[in-house]
Design an enzyme around this catalytic site. Structure first.
Site, PDB file in Angstrom:
ATOM      1  N   HIS A  48       0.928  -1.247  -0.072  1.00 23.80           N
ATOM      2  CA  HIS A  48      -0.029   0.093   0.008  1.00 23.80           C
ATOM      3  C   HIS A  48       0.857   1.325   0.186  1.00 23.80           C
ATOM      4  CE1 HIS A  48      -3.748  -2.125   0.211  1.00 23.80           C
ATOM      5  NE2 HIS A  48      -3.233  -2.737   1.402  1.00 23.80           N
ATOM      6  N   ARG A  73       6.910  -6.377   3.005  1.00 25.00           N
ATOM      7  CA  ARG A  73       5.594  -7.011   2.583  1.00 25.00           C
ATOM      8  C   ARG A  73       5.499  -6.590   1.032  1.00 25.00           C
ATOM      9  NH1 ARG A  73      -0.418  -5.380   4.867  1.00 25.00           N
ATOM     10  NH2 ARG A  73       0.349  -2.985   3.870  1.00 25.00           N
ATOM     11  N   ASP A  87      16.617 -11.850  -3.280  1.00 23.03           N
ATOM     12  CA  ASP A  87      17.926 -11.374  -3.843  1.00 23.03           C
ATOM     13  C   ASP A  87      18.324 -10.156  -3.664  1.00 23.03           C
ATOM     14  OD1 ASP A  87      18.143 -14.159  -5.111  1.00 23.03           O
ATOM     15  OD2 ASP A  87      17.693 -13.426  -7.281  1.00 23.03           O
ATOM     16  N   GLU A 152      -6.907 -12.299   5.852  1.00 18.22           N
ATOM     17  CA  GLU A 152      -7.531 -11.043   6.168  1.00 18.22           C
ATOM     18  C   GLU A 152      -8.904 -11.147   5.453  1.00 18.22           C
ATOM     19  OE1 GLU A 152      -4.984  -8.146   4.822  1.00 18.22           O
ATOM     20  OE2 GLU A 152      -4.115  -9.307   3.337  1.00 18.22           O
ATOM     21  N   ASP A 178      -8.918  -5.087   6.261  1.00 16.17           N
ATOM     22  CA  ASP A 178      -9.364  -5.885   5.048  1.00 16.17           C
ATOM     23  C   ASP A 178     -10.298  -6.848   5.595  1.00 16.17           C
ATOM     24  OD1 ASP A 178      -8.276  -5.452   2.327  1.00 16.17           O
ATOM     25  OD2 ASP A 178      -6.360  -5.347   3.516  1.00 16.17           O
TER      26      ASP A 178
END
Length: 258
Positions: A48, A73, A87, A152, A178
């Site tokens: 977000h 996230r 990576d 969620e 959510d």
């Protein structure tokens, strides 16, 4: 030389309760300021917040140099996106909107090298292996990866027990906003049915032996989550903290006008 120790993973494995903050300003300088605050962990938000791989990397660098453990996230659980995040040196990942054990299993495979998974083998040219300076990286990387999944939705809660049986899922994060919206109560995080569902889910996660996590900016809810056994709890968001502080400062300053 093995892969670096994942401090977030080892501290949770030791039974600690870790308090963190959401890093959503999308800027390394701001992330560095937050990293001086002393939180146990910081969530660099690619879902977000206005982040891409390079901005996540720049924030990862500054958080790694602090006492706070970085968690990244991603906006989705695509194998290619997970590969790129690993990576660049992310060792703890949180993946949103997980609604089945099969989806969780796919994520576990994405964070592990063959033969235990399908993470692409290209770390020799990547930051994760210190650009080939860690000769044992391929053999030791899997053990230092921490994978958290977000449950969620009602669909996710319905199969929470199944998700919790997936080996390789280290933690389950409940997304209050959510979940409340999916339950038909958008913005009503304190609705009794939402609260009951969240607290019950945290207890189920804890009973499974996996770490439960949540973001609660309300102190009462955060305290309840810790009391229920949640062990990685975020209590503030840099965006809203800054917004509230700067608006208050503006109001105080403007009040000085004759």
């Amino acid at each position: 030389m093995p892969a670096p120790e994942n401090r977030f993973k080892s501290r949770l494995a030791a039974g600690e309760t870790l308090i963190g903050a959401w890093v959503g300003l999308g800027d390394a300088y701001a992330a560095e300021i937050t990293a001086t605050a002393g939180f146990d962990w910081l969530l660099i938000d690619g879902e977000h917040a206005p982040n891409d791989l390079r901005s996540i990397l720049s924030q990862l660098r500054v958080v790694e140099g602090s006492a706070s453990a970085p968690v990244v996230r991603l906006p989705m659980g695509e194998t290619w996106a997970i590969k790129q995040a690993l990576d660049i040196g992310a060792q703890s990942l949180l993946i949103p909107m997980v609604e089945s054990a099969a989806q969780a299993e796919q994520l576990v495979r994405a964070v592990r090298y063959p033969p235990n998974g399908n993470r692409g083998v290209g770390a020799a040219l990547a930051r994760a292996s210190r650009f080939s300076a860690i000769p044992d990286y391929l053999a030791t990387a899997d053990a230092q990866i921490w994978l958290g999944v977000q449950v969620e939705t009602r669909a996710g809660l319905d199969v929470l027990d199944e998700i919790l049986t997936v080996e390789g899922v280290d933690g389950v994060f409940i997304g209050p906003s959510d979940l409340a919206a999916d339950m038909g109560f958008p913005g009503q995080l304190d609705h009794p049915l939402v609260q009951r569902a969240i607290r019950a889910a945290i207890r189920v996660i804890c009973a499974s032996g996996k770490a439960a996590g949540i973001l609660w900016t309300d102190e009462v809810n955060a305290r309840n989550a810790v009391a229920d056994g949640a062990r990685f709890v975020a209590t503030t968001i840099d965006v809203t903290t800054y917004a509230a502080a700067i608006r208050d400062a503006a109001a105080r300053g403007l009040a000085l006008k004759p």
